[in-house]
Design an enzyme around this catalytic site. Structure first.
Site, mmCIF file in Angstrom:
data_model
loop_
_atom_site.group_PDB
_atom_site.id
_atom_site.type_symbol
_atom_site.label_atom_id
_atom_site.label_comp_id
_atom_site.label_asym_id
_atom_site.label_seq_id
_atom_site.Cartn_x
_atom_site.Cartn_y
_atom_site.Cartn_z
ATOM 1 N N ASP A 168 84.943 7.083 0.305
ATOM 2 C CA ASP A 168 83.933 8.135 0.497
ATOM 3 C C ASP A 168 83.646 8.868 -0.819
ATOM 4 O O ASP A 168 82.629 9.543 -0.947
ATOM 5 C CB ASP A 168 84.463 9.180 1.493
ATOM 6 C CG ASP A 168 83.966 8.973 2.911
ATOM 7 O OD1 ASP A 168 82.885 8.381 3.085
ATOM 8 O OD2 ASP A 168 84.663 9.415 3.843
ATOM 9 N N LYS B 38 79.996 1.859 10.958
ATOM 10 C CA LYS B 38 80.801 1.474 9.788
ATOM 11 C C LYS B 38 81.613 0.215 10.101
ATOM 12 O O LYS B 38 81.676 -0.718 9.296
ATOM 13 C CB LYS B 38 81.718 2.638 9.377
ATOM 14 C CG LYS B 38 80.939 3.827 8.830
ATOM 15 C CD LYS B 38 81.794 5.071 8.585
ATOM 16 C CE LYS B 38 80.893 6.224 8.104
ATOM 17 N NZ LYS B 38 81.588 7.457 7.795
ATOM 18 N N GLN C 15 86.882 10.428 9.164
ATOM 19 C CA GLN C 15 85.548 10.879 9.541
ATOM 20 C C GLN C 15 85.519 12.402 9.668
ATOM 21 O O GLN C 15 86.399 13.008 10.278
ATOM 22 C CB GLN C 15 85.138 10.205 10.869
ATOM 23 C CG GLN C 15 83.695 10.437 11.277
ATOM 24 C CD GLN C 15 82.680 9.810 10.330
ATOM 25 O OE1 GLN C 15 82.983 8.856 9.619
ATOM 26 N NE2 GLN C 15 81.483 10.352 10.298
#
Ligand code: GUN
Length: 286
Positions: free
Chosen positions: A120, A53, A97
């Protein structure tokens, strides 16, 4: 029949170039899109994903920070870090995460993220907006699958799409995005009775169940589009998907490989969502 292999890496490169133009346009107006990733603990797979990422952000000229917190971080400390980044004007996209260590409540943590920075798309506000078709931040993996289908010229409207897996990250949002494009959608789980009866009826089959080589050639309709979202490791450490590539390749019309299929698209759409977050937060788009 031998399936046409969908090259996720090549499509991701093309899509990244498109989003780089949008990022560059923002930078020309004095706004550099910025992403922050928080990782708690040292799960090896999570570390690899987070590194990917951060690398993708650098590739597109985005600002990014990577916050590593120890395994025993308390909820209060994590929530305070989220609050700090929620208020940091250089950060437009913020994600934590997953999975988190067991002592932390993932739901509470996700709900603490400013929904306008929730790239997200996991916050309840954005999930609600996904249901109505209005979310600015579709979850990155299903979003990547939709873009991949579109770029491959595969029409979804009117097709029977079968999603195997019901996770909040992939299965459920995948089904909704397909539905918004007028597919007829069936959601199955690994426990569905006579699963093969359903998968064999799929024009588009999305495997997101998290079990190595779970979908075999005999479960696939000849000519179907098969999208493999799984990332699993075999006993000898090799990466493999949820689809048994060798047998399904003989039956499907299109097939995504692992690695090099959906994975590069997921990270690309995270960057896309970050650029969109920066556009929205700076008042340059809705
Ligand atoms: N863990 C596995 N996939 C994801 C993802 O898309 N986002 C986050 N935050 N964690 C993950």
């Amino acid at each position: 029949m031998t399936a046409q292999i969908i090259d996720g890496k090549a499509i991701a490169q093309q899509v990244r170039a498109e989003w780089k133009l949008r990022a560059d346009a923002l930078k020309a107006r004095g706004v550099t899109p910025g992403m922050a990733v928080i990782i708690v603990g040292s799960d090896p797979a999570s570390k690899v994903y987070v590194a990917g990422k951060v690398r993708a952000c650098a590739e597109l000229g985005l600002y990014s920070i990577h916050v590593e917190l120890p395994e025993d971080t308390s909820e209060a400390v994590l929530l305070a870090k989220i609050d700090e980044l929620n208020h940091d004007p250089k950060i437009h996209g913020l994600l934590v995460q997953l999975p988190l260590p067991k002592h932390l409540n993932a739901h509470k943590v996700i709900e603490a993220i400013n929904p306008d920075k929730d790239v997200d798309g996991f916050h309840e506000k954005n999930i609600g907006a996904l249901v109505t078709g209005e979310t600015p931040f579709p979850s990155c993996t299903p979003y990547g699958v939709m873009v991949m289908l579109e770029k491959t010229g595969i029409r979804v409207e009117g097709k029977h799409a079968v999603v195997v897996g019901r996770s909040n990250i992939v299965g459920k949002p995948m089904a909704l995005l397909l539905l918004h494009k007028n597919a007829t959608v069936t959601i199955c789980t690994s426990k569905t009775v006579d699963l093969a009866k359903h998968t064999r009826d799929a024009d588009i089959l999305v495997a997101a169940v998290g079990r190595p080589n779970f979908i075999t050639g005999d479960m696939v309709k000849p000519g179907a589009v098969v999208i493999d979202v799984g990332i699993n490791r075999t006993a000898d450490g090799k990466l493999c998907g949820d689809v048994d590539f060798a047998s399904v390749k003989q039956v499907a019309g299109y097939l995504t490989p692992v690695p090099g299929g959906v994975g590069p698209m997921t990270i690309t759409m995270l960057v896309a969502n970050t650029v969109r977050a920066a556009e929205r937060l700076s008042g340059l788009s809705k």
